[in-house]
Enzyme design. Structure first.
Site, PDB file in Angstrom:
ATOM      1  N   HIS A 116       0.891  -1.298  -0.031  1.00  0.00           N
ATOM      2  CA  HIS A 116       0.071   0.082  -0.004  1.00  0.00           C
ATOM      3  C   HIS A 116       0.706   1.224   0.045  1.00  0.00           C
ATOM      4  O   HIS A 116       1.563   1.511   0.894  1.00  0.00           O
ATOM      5  CB  HIS A 116      -0.869   0.060   1.298  1.00  0.00           C
ATOM      6  CG  HIS A 116      -1.800   1.169   1.169  1.00  0.00           C
ATOM      7  ND1 HIS A 116      -2.927   1.082   0.405  1.00  0.00           N
ATOM      8  CD2 HIS A 116      -1.811   2.203   2.075  1.00  0.00           C
ATOM      9  CE1 HIS A 116      -3.603   2.539   0.702  1.00  0.00           C
ATOM     10  NE2 HIS A 116      -2.710   3.228   1.642  1.00  0.00           N
ATOM     11  N   ASP A 118       0.983   5.312  -0.161  1.00  0.00           N
ATOM     12  CA  ASP A 118       0.376   6.582  -0.018  1.00  0.00           C
ATOM     13  C   ASP A 118       1.199   7.600  -0.840  1.00  0.00           C
ATOM     14  O   ASP A 118       2.076   7.845  -0.493  1.00  0.00           O
ATOM     15  CB  ASP A 118       0.325   6.729   1.338  1.00  0.00           C
ATOM     16  CG  ASP A 118      -0.592   6.079   2.246  1.00  0.00           C
ATOM     17  OD1 ASP A 118      -1.894   5.747   1.791  1.00  0.00           O
ATOM     18  OD2 ASP A 118      -0.037   5.728   3.434  1.00  0.00           O
ATOM     19  N   ASP A 230      -7.897   1.361   2.280  1.00  0.00           N
ATOM     20  CA  ASP A 230      -7.361   2.318   3.551  1.00  0.00           C
ATOM     21  C   ASP A 230      -8.325   3.748   3.381  1.00  0.00           C
ATOM     22  O   ASP A 230      -8.226   4.300   4.395  1.00  0.00           O
ATOM     23  CB  ASP A 230      -5.937   2.734   3.171  1.00  0.00           C
ATOM     24  CG  ASP A 230      -5.454   3.340   4.466  1.00  0.00           C
ATOM     25  OD1 ASP A 230      -5.729   3.116   5.458  1.00  0.00           O
ATOM     26  OD2 ASP A 230      -4.330   4.314   4.241  1.00  0.00           O
ATOM     27  N   ASP A 367       1.614  -0.992   4.602  1.00  0.00           N
ATOM     28  CA  ASP A 367       2.210   0.074   3.997  1.00  0.00           C
ATOM     29  C   ASP A 367       3.618  -0.115   3.185  1.00  0.00           C
ATOM     30  O   ASP A 367       4.533  -0.504   4.039  1.00  0.00           O
ATOM     31  CB  ASP A 367       2.167   1.169   4.893  1.00  0.00           C
ATOM     32  CG  ASP A 367       0.828   1.562   5.358  1.00  0.00           C
ATOM     33  OD1 ASP A 367      -0.138   0.979   4.694  1.00  0.00           O
ATOM     34  OD2 ASP A 367       0.646   2.489   6.163  1.00  0.00           O
ATOM     35  N   HIS A 511      -6.387   9.528   0.007  1.00  0.00           N
ATOM     36  CA  HIS A 511      -7.019   9.591   1.317  1.00  0.00           C
ATOM     37  C   HIS A 511      -6.199   9.996   2.440  1.00  0.00           C
ATOM     38  O   HIS A 511      -6.810   9.889   3.634  1.00  0.00           O
ATOM     39  CB  HIS A 511      -7.690   8.187   1.545  1.00  0.00           C
ATOM     40  CG  HIS A 511      -6.230   7.050   1.691  1.00  0.00           C
ATOM     41  ND1 HIS A 511      -6.339   6.401   0.186  1.00  0.00           N
ATOM     42  CD2 HIS A 511      -5.370   6.736   2.542  1.00  0.00           C
ATOM     43  CE1 HIS A 511      -5.004   5.454   0.641  1.00  0.00           C
ATOM     44  NE2 HIS A 511      -4.749   5.980   1.723  1.00  0.00           N
TER      45      HIS A 511
END
Length: 983
Positions: A116, A118, A230, A367, A511
């Site tokens: 994941h 970000d 998420d 993550d 997000h």
């Protein structure tokens, strides 16, 4: 930092200037409308009713009376929301099974490795890419090629495209091969994995198109499964958009723990998600909800995190991460493989008991995982040993393997006999949404609906500029190709600016961006990108308008041209506000007639003093008086260990009234176009403005607040509207500016659970009246008492709320918030329909929202700069579009080769669902409705439509019999995309 602060204060000034300069409304129709006399057709006299086709009113009444499957409102009603200790699965229950359940049909396990990433959170997008993401993708290419049983999925195209641009063709070919062989899958494929509460549907679609177009151009790939592990709660708007883009399946994770537990007991964690308003099943999309607390490895192999953590082989002893349950993983070898395989199989079996089939999904990631080569080896080699052993034990009845997300969904559909076409009754049908999210205890994630509101407003300013620039650019491009003289139009440069703006807006839908849940300097990075794009788009708008307005004959001798662009598809009477340096000003229309003006002072501060302001609102139609008051209130945060932060709202009880020691300064201004009252409080400058104009702008009250809580300590400021409406604990909020979701304020839930996201509007109503709060920015909203609506304007919090951010929210800015209050009489309503799972705004309400979110854009040029001659007016549309039709975008498609425009554009239309049972006398709508039909050749005035073909929402798919269409026909609530060529 100094430079950043300067940039930020510039952003602030420009937003406040924008909000000042975009107040809408207008006195004489002639002055504003210069198109082919169409205003006179529309306005023979002011009292003409817009022709709303009675057929068009049926949609709202039909969808009120049908219901299907599981309604989330009912689920909330029956759940006790208690939180008993469930044993190893804290928020669930003990799961048991019988060993021979799989004898006739073995368990199929798909372990799906993922990372994941970000695009900004604790580091900026660029820093994460440099430190982690590029290494993850580089290793992916090497490690997947070592063994063709290995699989991996990826979702964020913002990162993937940056990486792709920096690798050699050999690597690119390897990636294409891995995709073709099914080892590597792109899931969702948007620019980011967007938040689902704050973004407007314009941006959700735009970031999806940006990702999908990039994939088509560079990889020839069309994603088919959605992956959203998420975002902090989930919206059915996203389900609709995925379905329209051609997706068959989707996965969600962050849902209230009580809902997860309830769905697990009912085995409804896999369902067909259907829109509330859908009369059939055309919006159904198969959705998998992950059952446990998180998407990390301890919470994805099964119910016991202490066991699952031992199968996260990045946490082997000696590494940087360990297991909080104090039992580390063991590397798998011949001596322990039997026992270890049995342990994890036990978890897989327990997890599978929560679902209806013998096909199991077990994600494997977290993550920014898989950054080091050693980590790939640890995970893939140890799991392969486990699979090999399990699969070699016939009496265990299991087949375990690595898989992609689509591998899982394909096996699931095969097992349950759910064809692509039929939504058969194997899985339940569900409607509604998944807000407001709580991950444990009373920790509701309703704080982020408001956090960093300055940037939530900036997002919408950029959005309206981007839409305006896209439309003007697309038309200017066609215009410039028509003649030699126009070749000066900087089409390629402007297309690069447009592309950058699309990507900056797309990045901000992430997000941790629009949500306000990033580190301070990451927020500044996002803000700087948004600001630069606003400035660049102004350039694109001016260049494009210039091309469109040029002409060869006649000369004017005005001192200054004021050029005004209406970005809506509707004619409008609008008040336009511009700053001038002299009070002696007259404005002439292109025909030389004077236009009504009002000269108002620009104030540096407050000056005059008056007394308390009270207000009442009269409904025009029957002159009835409705008591209404607006007040401000403060929320504090709890004295417990866990306090409010960027994500969580944990108040110390009900809000306290906003008390001021000195009476506020109040300034009252009267004028022929508008009158206003401005109240100067210590933390907020509150303005109420009433437009005295015909048409839509005069129908609602404009309210703006300039909020400054920079000196506060753990406080949140709310604006509360109280009325005599008997709303009975029900209120309505929009989801992503696309649809309305009815809400119930529940006393069994804590205050913070009753706060919901509002993107563009919220309303309360009773049998006779509806009060709508229209908003030009996303914020948290609630209706905590009968007849009340309240909206959280800003929050300043001095501590972290333990969700990984590691800081509070202390970077508050002076923030302008803009609203409109609309009061409407309702006709022919019945009491029982108030319980319907669906509701629609009126046409007036839709239009008010559009005008608030897409203000007219004034541009000026000085004549002495040798302005070439210009047309009086440029009206690309033959007339106003039907009232319920909105042009979401007209977006030039990138050419197949480099970042250049092609001769094709995407036309995205949205037909809005509306409720007819409101007065539509004298409400200033200049349009009619036509049952969702538009003749293509009657659409444009200055252009010929050379071709118009339907496509899926993000252009990935075209119908098999793609042919030119001459009439567009759309159902209510539908969003349709077309490929269009103009000449």
């Amino acid at each position: 930092l100094a430079e950043n602060n300067e940039i930020i204060s510039n952003i602030r000034d420009s937003v406040i200037n924008l909000s000042e300069s975009v107040k809408d409304g207008q006195k004489n129709p002639e002055a504003i409308n210069f198109s082919q006399g169409s205003i006179s057709e529309l306005f023979p006299s002011a009292s003409v009713l817009p022709a709303v086709d009675s057929e068009d009113c049926l949609f709202a009444s039909k969808s009120r009376n049908h219901g299907s499957g599981v309604q989330m409102l009912d689920v909330y009603d029956i759940l006790p929301f208690d939180n008993p200790d469930g044993g190893v699965w804290k928020q669930g229950f003990d799961i048991t099974y019988n060993e021979n359940e799989w004898n006739s049909e073995p368990l199929q396990v798909f372990v799906v490795p993922h990372s994941h990433n970000d695009p900004g959170w604790l580091k900026t997008f660029e820093d994460y890419f440099r430190d982690q993401t590029q290494h993850i993708l580089n290793n992916m290419v090497i490690k997947l090629q070592e063994d063709n049983r290995r699989k991996f999925i990826w979702s964020e195209i913002s990162y993937f495209s940056k990486w792709w641009d920096g690798i050699d063709s050999q690597k690119k070919d390897a990636v294409k091969r891995l995709i073709k062989d099914g080892q590597f899958e792109i899931v969702t494929g948007g620019w980011v994995m967007p938040d689902e509460a704050s973004p407007h549907y314009f941006s959700l679609i735009d970031q999806m198109i940006e990702g999908h177009q990039w994939l088509e151009k560079n990889l020839g790939v069309k994603p088919k499964s959605g992956w959203a592990v998420d975002p902090f709660g989930h919206s059915p708007t996203m389900a609709y958009l995925l379905k329209r883009a051609g997706f068959s399946n989707m996965l969600i994770q962050r849902v209230h723990y009580s809902v997860k537990k309830h769905f697990a007991t009912q085995k409804t964690l896999e369902f067909f998600w259907r829109q509330n308003w859908d009369l059939g099943s055309s919006t159904d999309i198969l959705c998998h909800m992950m059952p446990f607390y998180s998407y990390d490895v301890p919470h994805t192999c099964g119910p016991d995190p202490k066991i699952c953590c031992q199968f996260d082989f990045k946490r082997l002893p000696g590494g940087r991460v360990s297991c909080p349950w104090r039992v580390p993983p063991e590397a798998i070898h011949a001596g322990n493989v039997q026992h270890r395989a049995w342990m994890i199989l036990d978890q897989y079996r327990k997890k599978s008991k929560l679902f209806r089939t013998k096909v199991l999904l077990a994600p494997l990631g977290d993550d920014f995982r898989y950054a080091e080569s050693s980590e790939w080896d640890q995970q893939y080699q140890n799991y392969q040993k486990l699979f090999d052993y399990m699969n070699s034990q016939p009496e265990w009845h299991v087949k375990a393997q690595f898989g992609t997300l689509s591998d899982y969904f394909e096996a699931l559909r095969k097992e349950s006999n759910v064809g692509e076409k039929s939504s058969n009754s194997f899985f339940p049908v569900l409607s509604g949404d998944f807000f407001t999210y709580a991950d444990r205890d009373h920790h509701y994630w309703s704080g982020y609906f408001t956090s960093r509101p300055f940037y939530k407003r900036l997002d919408r300013v950029l959005e309206s500029y981007l839409r305006a620039a896209e439309i003007l650019y697309s038309m200017a491009l066609v215009q410039s190709s028509k003649s030699e003289k126009m070749s000066v139009f900087p089409s390629v440069d402007n297309y690069k600016l447009l592309t950058e703006a699309r990507r900056n807006l797309g990045l901000f839908q992430h997000h941790d961006a629009i949500t306000g849940t990033s580190k301070d300097w990451v927020v500044v990075d996002y803000g700087t990108r948004l600001f630069h794009s606003i400035m660049n788009l102004k350039r694109v708008i001016i260049d494009s308008a210039h091309i469109l307005i040029l002409k060869d004959k006649g000369a004017y001798n005005y001192d200054m041209y004021l050029l005004i662009y209406n970005p809506m598809e509707q004619e409008r009477l609008s008040v336009v506000s511009v700053n001038v340096n002299s009070p002696r000003v007259k404005v002439l229309s292109p025909l030389g007639k004077p236009v009504a003006v009002q000269i108002s002072a620009v104030w540096d501060g407050a000056t005059t003093v008056s007394h308390e302001a009270y207000e009442k609102i009269n409904t025009k139609e029957d002159g009835k008086n409705h008591q209404m008051k607006v007040e401000f209130a403060w929320y504090g945060t709890t004295s417990n260990r866990d306090k409010s932060g960027a994500y969580l709202f944990l108040p110390d009880g009900d809000a306290k009234p906003y008390i001021f020691t000195d009476p506020p300064t109040i300034r009252v201004a009267h004028g022929r176009i508008f009158s206003e009252v401005v109240c100067f409080f210590h933390h907020v400058t509150h303005t109420m403005r009433l437009y005295k104009v015909q048409g839509l702008e005069g129908q609602s009250l404009e309210v703006s607040n300039i909020v400054d809580i920079r000196g506060e300590y753990n406080r949140e400021l709310a604006m509360r509207i109280s009325s005599d409406i008997n709303s009975q604990n029900r209120f309505y909020t929009d989801l992503n500016g696309y649809q309305i979701q009815p809400r119930l304020t529940m006393s069994k839930l804590p205050l913070q659970a009753n706060i919901y996201p509002m993107t563009t509007m919220a309303y309360i109503q009773d049998v006779g009246i509806r009060l709508t709060l229209h908003s030009a920015q996303s914020l948290g909203v609630a209706s905590l008492k009968n007849g009340q609506l309240e909206v959280i304007l800003d929050r300043r919090l001095m501590q972290d709320d333990n969700r990984g951010l590691g800081q509070g929210v202390q970077d508050n800015k002076i923030t302008a918030n803009i609203f409109r209050f609309l009061l409407e009489r309702r006709h022919g309503t019945e009491v029982n329909e108030e319980k319907a799972p669906v509701s629609f705004p009126s046409l007036l309400s839709h239009m008010t929202s559009s005008f608030l979110n897409h203000p007219v854009i004034p541009m000026s040029t000085y004549a002495d700069a040798g302005v070439p001659e210009m047309l009086n007016t440029f009206s690309p549309l033959v007339s106003s579009m039907p009232c319920d039709m909105h042009i979401v975008n007209l977006r030039t498609i990138q050419s197949k080769v480099n970042i250049e425009p092609s001769d094709e554009a995407t036309l995205i239309l949205h037909r809005k669902g509306f409720d007819c049972r409101f007065s539509n006398r004298d409400i200033g709508l200049l349009c009619s409705s036509t049952q969702g039909k538009i003749k293509v050749h009657k659409l444009f005035n200055k252009f010929r439509v050379e071709s118009l073909t339907p496509a899926s929402l993000s252009l990935m798919h075209s119908p098999l019999d793609t042919r030119n269409i001459s009439e567009i026909s759309m159902s209510s609530m539908e969003i349709n995309t077309f490929r269009i060529r103009l000449r």
